[in-house]
Scaffold this motif. Structure first.
Motif, PDB file in Angstrom:
ATOM      1  N   VAL A  99       0.748  -1.092   0.125  1.00  7.05           N
ATOM      2  CA  VAL A  99       0.028  -0.053  -0.029  1.00  7.05           C
ATOM      3  C   VAL A  99       0.862   1.148  -0.043  1.00  7.05           C
ATOM      4  O   VAL A  99       1.984   1.332   0.526  1.00  7.05           O
ATOM      5  N   GLN A 100       0.474   2.278  -0.797  1.00  6.68           N
ATOM      6  CA  GLN A 100       1.252   3.498  -0.739  1.00  6.68           C
ATOM      7  C   GLN A 100       0.446   4.544  -0.476  1.00  6.68           C
ATOM      8  O   GLN A 100      -1.031   4.363  -0.436  1.00  6.68           O
ATOM      9  N   LEU A 101       0.763   5.784   0.448  1.00  4.69           N
ATOM     10  CA  LEU A 101       0.055   6.782   0.693  1.00  4.69           C
ATOM     11  C   LEU A 101       0.114   7.826  -0.348  1.00  4.69           C
ATOM     12  O   LEU A 101       1.336   8.269  -0.735  1.00  4.69           O
ATOM     13  N   GLU A 102      -0.979   8.565  -0.587  1.00 11.97           N
ATOM     14  CA  GLU A 102      -1.036   9.771  -1.764  1.00 11.97           C
ATOM     15  C   GLU A 102      -1.689  10.868  -1.083  1.00 11.97           C
ATOM     16  O   GLU A 102      -2.577  10.785  -0.429  1.00 11.97           O
ATOM     17  N   PHE A 103      -0.946  11.926  -1.281  1.00 13.55           N
ATOM     18  CA  PHE A 103      -1.151  13.384  -0.935  1.00 13.55           C
ATOM     19  C   PHE A 103      -1.625  14.177  -2.042  1.00 13.55           C
ATOM     20  O   PHE A 103      -0.710  14.547  -2.937  1.00 13.55           O
ATOM     21  N   LEU A 104      -2.835  14.403  -2.614  1.00 10.51           N
ATOM     22  CA  LEU A 104      -3.017  15.277  -3.800  1.00 10.51           C
ATOM     23  C   LEU A 104      -3.648  16.519  -3.400  1.00 10.51           C
ATOM     24  O   LEU A 104      -4.276  16.719  -2.727  1.00 10.51           O
ATOM     25  N   GLU A 105      -2.743  17.422  -4.204  1.00  6.01           N
ATOM     26  CA  GLU A 105      -3.236  18.886  -3.591  1.00  6.01           C
ATOM     27  C   GLU A 105      -3.435  19.542  -4.979  1.00  6.01           C
ATOM     28  O   GLU A 105      -2.622  19.634  -6.001  1.00  6.01           O
ATOM     29  N   PHE A 106      -4.637  20.331  -4.910  1.00  7.62           N
ATOM     30  CA  PHE A 106      -5.041  20.889  -6.201  1.00  7.62           C
ATOM     31  C   PHE A 106      -5.047  22.578  -6.078  1.00  7.62           C
ATOM     32  O   PHE A 106      -5.483  22.998  -4.728  1.00  7.62           O
ATOM     33  N   ALA A 107      -4.582  23.261  -6.908  1.00  7.32           N
ATOM     34  CA  ALA A 107      -4.514  24.683  -6.802  1.00  7.32           C
ATOM     35  C   ALA A 107      -4.741  25.205  -8.008  1.00  7.32           C
ATOM     36  O   ALA A 107      -4.697  25.062  -9.181  1.00  7.32           O
TER      37      ALA A 107
END
Length: 155
Positions: A99-107
């Motif tokens: 499993v991987q951890l994903e941080f998605l940030e939209f701007a």
């Protein structure tokens, strides 16, 4: 052709930082990640579940023409801030990858352009490096190109 999706993989680190500028307003870029019918189009996979909310979950599946499942991924959404952030786990079933951890940030960059920054954290440097041996960067760039093409028609 230059890849618009940039992947930064620093030596000895167990994460990747992926950035992509889109010729899409922020609202449309975010919708491309949270609306199942849009996700299916640009990812080319069936969305079995997509609960776009904190503590929601998702499951994607792709089958070959004979109906055999060739790809299945799932995860849990831990943080969900509309038009700003999604923090989730990502697991590809039937693969050696943990499993991987994903941080998605939209701007928003302008009224008509936006940027996605993804940090993907792997369990180890070796896991990250193994992922980079696959045609990961090329596939992600192609998916983002498709996303932009499909979602730009919603303007």
């Amino acid at each position: 052709m230059e890849r618009k999706t940039k992947i930064n993989a620093e030596d000895g680190q167990q994460d990747l930082v992926i950035t992509r500028e889109f010729d899409l307003p922020l609202e449309l870029l975010f919708r491309a990640y949270v609306e199942p019918e849009i996700v299916e189009q640009w990812m080319g996979t069936k969305v079995l579940k997509l609960e776009s909310k904190q503590h929601g979950g998702y499951q994607f599946e792709t089958s070959d023409p004979q109906g055999n499942v060739v790809f299945r991924a799932n995860g849990t959404i831990h943080e969900f801030v509309p038009q700003a952030k999604i923090t989730r786990t990502f697991e590809m079933e039937n693969t050696p990858f943990p499993v991987q951890l994903e941080f998605l940030e939209f701007a928003s960059l302008t009224d008509e352009t936006s940027i996605l920054t993804m940090q993907i954290v792997y369990r180890s440097v070796a896991d990250r490096d193994q992922m980079l041996q696959l045609p990961f960067a090329q596939g992600l760039n192609m998916a983002h190109d498709r996303l932009e093409e499909i979602v730009s028609k919603l303007k």
